[in-house]
Design an enzyme around this catalytic site. Sequence first.
Site, PDB file in Angstrom:
ATOM      1  N   TYR A  11       0.912  -1.116   0.132  1.00  0.00           N
ATOM      2  CA  TYR A  11       0.260  -0.066  -0.043  1.00  0.00           C
ATOM      3  C   TYR A  11       0.898   1.366  -0.118  1.00  0.00           C
ATOM      4  O   TYR A  11       0.803   2.059  -1.071  1.00  0.00           O
ATOM      5  CB  TYR A  11      -0.998   0.037   1.137  1.00  0.00           C
ATOM      6  CG  TYR A  11      -1.465   1.144   1.676  1.00  0.00           C
ATOM      7  CD1 TYR A  11      -1.432   1.583   2.918  1.00  0.00           C
ATOM      8  CD2 TYR A  11      -2.213   2.032   0.626  1.00  0.00           C
ATOM      9  CE1 TYR A  11      -1.987   2.999   3.583  1.00  0.00           C
ATOM     10  CE2 TYR A  11      -2.889   3.176   1.331  1.00  0.00           C
ATOM     11  CZ  TYR A  11      -2.758   3.702   2.512  1.00  0.00           C
ATOM     12  OH  TYR A  11      -3.286   4.906   2.987  1.00  0.00           O
ATOM     13  N   ASP A  31       9.619  -7.639  -3.690  1.00  0.00           N
ATOM     14  CA  ASP A  31       8.569  -7.891  -2.768  1.00  0.00           C
ATOM     15  C   ASP A  31       8.435  -9.304  -2.789  1.00  0.00           C
ATOM     16  O   ASP A  31       8.460  -9.922  -3.809  1.00  0.00           O
ATOM     17  CB  ASP A  31       7.265  -7.110  -3.305  1.00  0.00           C
ATOM     18  CG  ASP A  31       6.348  -6.832  -2.491  1.00  0.00           C
ATOM     19  OD1 ASP A  31       6.090  -5.612  -2.056  1.00  0.00           O
ATOM     20  OD2 ASP A  31       5.514  -7.869  -1.646  1.00  0.00           O
ATOM     21  N   SER A  34       3.436 -11.283  -0.138  1.00  0.00           N
ATOM     22  CA  SER A  34       2.643 -11.729   0.975  1.00  0.00           C
ATOM     23  C   SER A  34       1.314 -10.627   1.218  1.00  0.00           C
ATOM     24  O   SER A  34       0.358 -11.273   1.469  1.00  0.00           O
ATOM     25  CB  SER A  34       3.572 -11.903   2.270  1.00  0.00           C
ATOM     26  OG  SER A  34       3.988 -10.594   2.734  1.00  0.00           O
ATOM     27  N   SER A 119       8.751   3.503  12.550  1.00  0.00           N
ATOM     28  CA  SER A 119       7.371   3.486  13.076  1.00  0.00           C
ATOM     29  C   SER A 119       7.312   4.462  14.210  1.00  0.00           C
ATOM     30  O   SER A 119       8.052   4.346  15.195  1.00  0.00           O
ATOM     31  CB  SER A 119       6.863   2.024  13.137  1.00  0.00           C
ATOM     32  OG  SER A 119       5.468   2.317  13.907  1.00  0.00           O
ATOM     33  N   TYR A 143       6.955  -5.722  17.064  1.00  0.00           N
ATOM     34  CA  TYR A 143       6.959  -5.143  15.730  1.00  0.00           C
ATOM     35  C   TYR A 143       7.896  -3.792  16.094  1.00  0.00           C
ATOM     36  O   TYR A 143       8.636  -3.464  15.424  1.00  0.00           O
ATOM     37  CB  TYR A 143       5.433  -4.713  15.320  1.00  0.00           C
ATOM     38  CG  TYR A 143       5.485  -3.624  14.248  1.00  0.00           C
ATOM     39  CD1 TYR A 143       4.895  -2.396  14.661  1.00  0.00           C
ATOM     40  CD2 TYR A 143       5.887  -3.932  13.155  1.00  0.00           C
ATOM     41  CE1 TYR A 143       5.148  -1.430  13.776  1.00  0.00           C
ATOM     42  CE2 TYR A 143       5.826  -2.932  12.148  1.00  0.00           C
ATOM     43  CZ  TYR A 143       5.369  -1.500  12.620  1.00  0.00           C
ATOM     44  OH  TYR A 143       5.496  -0.553  11.810  1.00  0.00           O
ATOM     45  N   LYS A 147      11.525  -2.260  14.704  1.00  0.00           N
ATOM     46  CA  LYS A 147      11.988  -0.980  13.867  1.00  0.00           C
ATOM     47  C   LYS A 147      12.822  -0.124  14.484  1.00  0.00           C
ATOM     48  O   LYS A 147      13.712   0.544  13.840  1.00  0.00           O
ATOM     49  CB  LYS A 147      10.353  -0.081  13.826  1.00  0.00           C
ATOM     50  CG  LYS A 147       9.341  -0.915  12.886  1.00  0.00           C
ATOM     51  CD  LYS A 147       9.993  -0.745  11.524  1.00  0.00           C
ATOM     52  CE  LYS A 147       8.857  -1.149  10.410  1.00  0.00           C
ATOM     53  NZ  LYS A 147       9.553  -1.321   9.059  1.00  0.00           N
ATOM     54  N   PHE A 171       3.743   7.709  11.491  1.00  0.00           N
ATOM     55  CA  PHE A 171       2.492   7.930  12.575  1.00  0.00           C
ATOM     56  C   PHE A 171       1.306   7.039  11.854  1.00  0.00           C
ATOM     57  O   PHE A 171       1.469   6.205  10.985  1.00  0.00           O
ATOM     58  CB  PHE A 171       2.216   9.471  12.876  1.00  0.00           C
ATOM     59  CG  PHE A 171       3.138   9.701  13.955  1.00  0.00           C
ATOM     60  CD1 PHE A 171       4.673   9.685  13.655  1.00  0.00           C
ATOM     61  CD2 PHE A 171       2.695   9.634  15.144  1.00  0.00           C
ATOM     62  CE1 PHE A 171       5.452   9.979  14.687  1.00  0.00           C
ATOM     63  CE2 PHE A 171       3.924  10.023  16.319  1.00  0.00           C
ATOM     64  CZ  PHE A 171       5.049  10.202  16.114  1.00  0.00           C
ATOM     65  N   LEU A 189      -7.490   1.648  11.490  1.00  0.00           N
ATOM     66  CA  LEU A 189      -8.929   1.938  11.755  1.00  0.00           C
ATOM     67  C   LEU A 189      -9.553   2.344  10.814  1.00  0.00           C
ATOM     68  O   LEU A 189     -10.904   1.695  10.401  1.00  0.00           O
ATOM     69  CB  LEU A 189      -8.721   3.160  12.544  1.00  0.00           C
ATOM     70  CG  LEU A 189     -10.239   3.998  12.960  1.00  0.00           C
ATOM     71  CD1 LEU A 189     -11.106   3.084  13.881  1.00  0.00           C
ATOM     72  CD2 LEU A 189      -9.695   5.197  13.671  1.00  0.00           C
TER      73      LEU A 189
HETATM   74  C1  WQD Z   1      -5.688   3.574  15.698  1.00  0.00           C
HETATM   75  C2  WQD Z   1      -6.734   3.895  16.985  1.00  0.00           C
HETATM   76  C3  WQD Z   1      -7.205   1.956  18.281  1.00  0.00           C
HETATM   77  C4  WQD Z   1      -9.464  -0.360  15.168  1.00  0.00           C
HETATM   78  C5  WQD Z   1      -0.709   1.139  14.409  1.00  0.00           C
HETATM   79  C6  WQD Z   1       0.627   0.542  14.483  1.00  0.00           C
HETATM   80  C7  WQD Z   1       1.587   1.783  13.991  1.00  0.00           C
HETATM   81  C8  WQD Z   1       1.389   2.270  13.009  1.00  0.00           C
HETATM   82  C9  WQD Z   1      -0.004   2.973  12.669  1.00  0.00           C
HETATM   83  C10 WQD Z   1       2.978   1.302  11.297  1.00  0.00           C
HETATM   84  C11 WQD Z   1      -6.527   3.174  18.150  1.00  0.00           C
HETATM   85  C12 WQD Z   1      -8.512   2.419  17.503  1.00  0.00           C
HETATM   86  C13 WQD Z   1      -8.637   0.797  15.686  1.00  0.00           C
HETATM   87  C14 WQD Z   1     -10.988  -0.443  15.454  1.00  0.00           C
HETATM   88  C15 WQD Z   1     -10.758   1.426  17.153  1.00  0.00           C
HETATM   89  N1  WQD Z   1       1.704   1.510  11.824  1.00  0.00           N
HETATM   90  N2  WQD Z   1      -9.259   1.573  16.835  1.00  0.00           N
HETATM   91  N3  WQD Z   1     -11.572   0.537  16.551  1.00  0.00           N
HETATM   92  O1  WQD Z   1      -2.678   1.080  16.904  1.00  0.00           O
HETATM   93  O2  WQD Z   1      -2.561   3.577  16.234  1.00  0.00           O
HETATM   94  O3  WQD Z   1      -0.889   2.102  15.245  1.00  0.00           O
HETATM   95  O4  WQD Z   1      -0.904   1.725  13.280  1.00  0.00           O
HETATM   96  O5  WQD Z   1       3.882   1.477  11.610  1.00  0.00           O
HETATM   97  O6  WQD Z   1       2.885   1.120  14.437  1.00  0.00           O
HETATM   98  O7  WQD Z   1       0.890   0.061  15.553  1.00  0.00           O
HETATM   99  O8  WQD Z   1      -3.345   2.230  14.638  1.00  0.00           O
HETATM  100  O9  WQD Z   1      -5.412   2.057  13.146  1.00  0.00           O
HETATM  101  O10 WQD Z   1      -5.028  -0.080  14.711  1.00  0.00           O
HETATM  102  O11 WQD Z   1      -5.850   2.184  15.711  1.00  0.00           O
HETATM  103  O12 WQD Z   1     -11.121   2.072  18.005  1.00  0.00           O
HETATM  104  O13 WQD Z   1     -11.659  -1.096  14.868  1.00  0.00           O
HETATM  105  O14 WQD Z   1      -8.007   3.349  16.510  1.00  0.00           O
HETATM  106  O15 WQD Z   1      -7.778   1.633  19.587  1.00  0.00           O
HETATM  107  O16 WQD Z   1      -6.749   4.046  19.093  1.00  0.00           O
HETATM  108  P1  WQD Z   1      -2.131   2.243  15.869  1.00  0.00           P
HETATM  109  P2  WQD Z   1      -5.019   1.523  14.441  1.00  0.00           P
END
Ligand code: WQD
Length: 322
Positions: A11, A31, A34, A119, A143, A147, A171, A189
């Site tokens: 992506y 790549d 996967s 990350s 993870y 990093k 982020f 999310l």
């Molecule tokens: C975001 C917020 C969840 C799903 C991850 C990786 C980080 C980086 C970014 C790569 C959180 C909340 C989520 C849902 C929810 N990636 N949530 N309902 O955990 O901030 O970070 O992605 O480098 O390294 O760890 O991202 O999108 O999982 O969650 O409420 O169905 O949304 O609790 O607060 P996160 P996320």
Amino acid sequence: MSILVTGGAGYIGSHVVRLLQEKGHRVTVIDNLSSGYSGRIGAAKLVELDLAAEAATATLVELIKSESITSVIHLAARKQVGESVTKPEWYFEQNIGGMAHLLEAMRQTKVDKLVFSSSAATYGMPDTDFVNEDFECKPINPYGQTKLIGEWMTANAARAWGLRAVNLRYFNVAGAGWPELADTATMNLVPIVFAALDAGKSPVVFGTDYDTADGTCVRDYVHVLDLAEAHVTSLDYLDRDTRDHSTFNVGTGKGASVFEVLAEIKRVTKIDFEIDLQPRRPGDPPYLCADVSRIKGHLGWTAKRDLAEIIESAWSARQASS
Ligand code: WQD
């Protein structure tokens, strides 16, 4: 330039590849497919390879020579936090082992410019809302550990044989720069919410009792095209002989709560969906947003796109691909 992009069929990687192609660079993609798709990379040469495989270094050396590679952008990695907790050895083998093979091949071929996909997970659960790069890194999952170790590896290579490296701490990445490059995984999310809506289900919110304005977690959502542009800017930075820093946050410097993201999704999709409120998810910091003064001051990069554009582009890309 002739640039090698590992993970370029993914992506984020495919956005980097597309931008480099538009700027006239020759791009070679490695790549293991996967989670990537060959259809995302246009005319770029694709080499299907697992960087952690025993023979990867020799294959990389031959490829770097045959394609006259001058710089490398390294995105290929396993990146599911939950999976890393259940399979830590595999995450270290894949992410650290793969990076060791890549760095060794670069050393042997004297290719000394690398942009590394790091990350915000390197920070763990900081006790501040906006973290800067000098903040002590205490990753709380394998993870994030891989990093941070990757960043140490670039520093070791710089000291041992003169590698020039930029570590970009991503982020929360979302959106789509082109409709055909949508995030088709459901690991974060925004795509998770879209998948729930497509299935006629209520999106889930993990925790509404955090010490934030509306009780839900706050994150720094950055458009994938802004992120891709930061990689191209980093390549130019590596040409400078004096570079004060190697590690940079990549975010907007603004936070958005889960409820705010959901409100934006309601506005864009025009679907007035119910929300399924659930308890907190382990390992979620209440706040994790970027202080982006370093990347602005030293690379001249700032995010141009806001949350509205992130959600609008992600939704229209999803509609286009469905
Ligand atoms: C975001 C917020 C969840 C799903 C991850 C990786 C980080 C980086 C970014 C790569 C959180 C909340 C989520 C849902 C929810 N990636 N949530 N309902 O955990 O901030 O970070 O992605 O480098 O390294 O760890 O991202 O999108 O999982 O969650 O409420 O169905 O949304 O609790 O607060 P996160 P996320």
